[in-house]
Design a protein around this motif. Structure first.
Motif, PDB file in Angstrom:
ATOM      1  N   GLY A 167       0.828  -1.207   0.000  1.00  0.00           N
ATOM      2  CA  GLY A 167       0.000   0.000   0.000  1.00  0.00           C
ATOM      3  C   GLY A 167       0.855   1.245   0.000  1.00  0.00           C
ATOM      4  O   GLY A 167       0.944   1.962  -0.985  1.00  0.00           O
ATOM      5  N   ASN A 168       1.518   1.474   1.107  1.00  0.00           N
ATOM      6  CA  ASN A 168       2.354   2.657   1.269  1.00  0.00           C
ATOM      7  C   ASN A 168       3.649   2.490   0.479  1.00  0.00           C
ATOM      8  O   ASN A 168       4.470   1.623   0.779  1.00  0.00           O
ATOM      9  N   LEU A 169       3.852   3.336  -0.520  1.00  0.00           N
ATOM     10  CA  LEU A 169       5.015   3.196  -1.387  1.00  0.00           C
ATOM     11  C   LEU A 169       6.333   3.428  -0.663  1.00  0.00           C
ATOM     12  O   LEU A 169       7.394   2.985  -1.120  1.00  0.00           O
ATOM     13  N   ASP A 170       6.289   4.095   0.479  1.00  0.00           N
ATOM     14  CA  ASP A 170       7.514   4.328   1.245  1.00  0.00           C
ATOM     15  C   ASP A 170       8.065   3.057   1.883  1.00  0.00           C
ATOM     16  O   ASP A 170       9.182   3.058   2.419  1.00  0.00           O
ATOM     17  N   ARG A 200      17.283  -1.749  -1.027  1.00  0.00           N
ATOM     18  CA  ARG A 200      17.826  -2.894  -1.772  1.00  0.00           C
ATOM     19  C   ARG A 200      16.900  -3.284  -2.921  1.00  0.00           C
ATOM     20  O   ARG A 200      17.360  -3.621  -4.021  1.00  0.00           O
ATOM     21  N   ALA A 201      15.581  -3.223  -2.680  1.00  0.00           N
ATOM     22  CA  ALA A 201      14.630  -3.533  -3.745  1.00  0.00           C
ATOM     23  C   ALA A 201      14.745  -2.511  -4.870  1.00  0.00           C
ATOM     24  O   ALA A 201      14.714  -2.873  -6.058  1.00  0.00           O
ATOM     25  N   ILE A 202      14.848  -1.244  -4.514  1.00  0.00           N
ATOM     26  CA  ILE A 202      14.978  -0.191  -5.528  1.00  0.00           C
ATOM     27  C   ILE A 202      16.246  -0.401  -6.359  1.00  0.00           C
ATOM     28  O   ILE A 202      16.216  -0.351  -7.601  1.00  0.00           O
ATOM     29  N   THR A 203      17.358  -0.681  -5.685  1.00  0.00           N
ATOM     30  CA  THR A 203      18.623  -0.891  -6.392  1.00  0.00           C
ATOM     31  C   THR A 203      18.529  -2.083  -7.345  1.00  0.00           C
ATOM     32  O   THR A 203      19.007  -2.033  -8.485  1.00  0.00           O
ATOM     33  N   THR A 217       2.557  -2.511 -12.161  1.00  0.00           N
ATOM     34  CA  THR A 217       3.969  -2.353 -11.818  1.00  0.00           C
ATOM     35  C   THR A 217       4.556  -1.116 -12.487  1.00  0.00           C
ATOM     36  O   THR A 217       5.433  -0.451 -11.923  1.00  0.00           O
ATOM     37  N   GLY A 218       4.044  -0.790 -13.665  1.00  0.00           N
ATOM     38  CA  GLY A 218       4.523   0.407 -14.359  1.00  0.00           C
ATOM     39  C   GLY A 218       4.327   1.667 -13.541  1.00  0.00           C
ATOM     40  O   GLY A 218       5.181   2.579 -13.572  1.00  0.00           O
ATOM     41  N   GLN A 234       7.301   4.057 -12.374  1.00  0.00           N
ATOM     42  CA  GLN A 234       7.254   5.486 -12.687  1.00  0.00           C
ATOM     43  C   GLN A 234       7.491   6.318 -11.434  1.00  0.00           C
ATOM     44  O   GLN A 234       8.210   7.323 -11.447  1.00  0.00           O
ATOM     45  N   HIS A 235       6.883   5.884 -10.305  1.00  0.00           N
ATOM     46  CA  HIS A 235       7.065   6.578  -9.032  1.00  0.00           C
ATOM     47  C   HIS A 235       8.529   6.562  -8.616  1.00  0.00           C
ATOM     48  O   HIS A 235       9.029   7.538  -8.040  1.00  0.00           O
ATOM     49  N   LEU A 236       9.226   5.456  -8.915  1.00  0.00           N
ATOM     50  CA  LEU A 236      10.624   5.310  -8.524  1.00  0.00           C
ATOM     51  C   LEU A 236      11.581   5.831  -9.591  1.00  0.00           C
ATOM     52  O   LEU A 236      12.802   5.764  -9.400  1.00  0.00           O
ATOM     53  N   ALA A 237      11.017   6.336 -10.696  1.00  0.00           N
ATOM     54  CA  ALA A 237      11.837   6.845 -11.810  1.00  0.00           C
ATOM     55  C   ALA A 237      12.762   5.765 -12.356  1.00  0.00           C
ATOM     56  O   ALA A 237      13.950   6.002 -12.634  1.00  0.00           O
ATOM     57  N   ILE A 238      12.204   4.557 -12.519  1.00  0.00           N
ATOM     58  CA  ILE A 238      12.971   3.421 -13.037  1.00  0.00           C
ATOM     59  C   ILE A 238      12.468   3.077 -14.432  1.00  0.00           C
ATOM     60  O   ILE A 238      11.258   2.885 -14.635  1.00  0.00           O
TER      61      ILE A 238
END
Length: 283
Positions: A16-19, A24-27, A43-44, A48-52
């Motif tokens: 739920g909470n994107l924070d 490690r997951a982001i990397t 997932t897109g 997009q939220h993570l600028a990936i």
């Protein structure tokens, strides 16, 4: 870090909470060549939220076995793939089991990236026993199916945890009361980590009343937890309890209690009370 040879990364994402996503997951999502997603559109939005920017592959219940071969080929060719579900930890009531197993058999390294999981999030805040618990996933859609599913849970497994939909939750609560008795302690967790997160405590009747008091409450993702069977008074040996459990599958309750009492030199009334507790029908 991503290895030189291709690997499959099983990446937990927020429920739920994107924070709640880990660094490690982001990397990992930044560095893999491919992301296998249950729903690429869902997932897109996270990416997009993570600028990936990453290439995505759809992997869901209907194509997993077929798609696994192409993912394994990518890994064997030196490319790394991240597996994600729509929310939470992949494989936990979500696709991925077949892919992970085939990767293992093909010699592809599988690396878990831990993170959010709805059942653990709910359990740690429920105030129910956590030393043992039994997760049964999503409950079945029809009432008799659900009752059979719940009745099949063995005794002594601790807190029972299941997922259910908002559309069915009130009917499910009726089935829980039917199987475990109207007095069994329950905890309903909904909208975990989101704006309207809430845990409601009580019996099936009490939680149903809470849901019916406001139609807005019967929305969102649901985790239902069922407290273990309360321990009756008295100290009954484990051997006697096992014998009683076996006999209950073959004969009426009173007869099973009487025969167990003779075999183990236990009090018949205590055994009878224990059997009622297991059935959730003690008066």
């Amino acid at each position: 870090m991503i290895t030189e040879t291709g690997s499959l990364y099983v990446v937990a994402t927020p429920i739920g909470n994107l924070d709640d996503i880990s660094q490690r997951a982001i990397t990992t999502l930044q560095q893999v060549q491919w992301i296998a997603a249950e729903d690429t559109r869902h997932t897109g939005r996270l990416l997009q939220h993570l600028a990936i920017s990453a290439r995505t592959i759809a992997l869901h219940d209907h194509n997993e076995k077929q798609r696994a071969a192409s993912i394994i080929d990518k890994c064997l060719a030196g490319e790394s793939v991240a597996l994600v579900s729509d929310a939470g930890t992949p494989l936990i009531s979500d696709p991925g089991y077949s892919l992970v197993r085939q990767c293992r058999e093909a010699g592809v390294r599988v690396i878990p990236i831990p993170g959010p999981c709805a059942l653990i999030t709910a359990l740690c805040a429920a105030g129910l026993p956590t030393d043992k618990f039994h997760f049964i996933g999503f409950l079945l859609p029809k009432s008799l199916q659900r009752q059979s599913q719940l009745a099949a849970v063995p005794n002594g497994v601790g807190t029972i945890i299941c997922y259910d939909t908002a559309r069915r939750i009130k009917a499910t609560l009726q089935d829980v009361a039917q199987v475990f008795g109207p007095k069994r302690e329950l905890v309903l967790a909904k909208e975990l980590t989101k704006t309207f997160e809430h845990l409601e405590y009580g019996t099936a009747e009490q939680i149903t009343s809470w849901l019916e008091a406001d139609p807005q409450r019967c929305q969102g993702e649901m985790v239902l937890m069922i407290a273990p069977t309360p321990k009756p008074d008295g100290d009954i040996s484990e051997a006697a309890q096992k014998t009683l459990q076996l006999l209950l599958a073959e004969m009426p309750l009173k007869k099973a209690a009487a025969l167990t009492a003779q075999i183990h030199d236990e009090k018949k009334n205590a055994l009878y009370k224990l059997a009622l507790h297991w059935a959730g029908t003690e008066q």
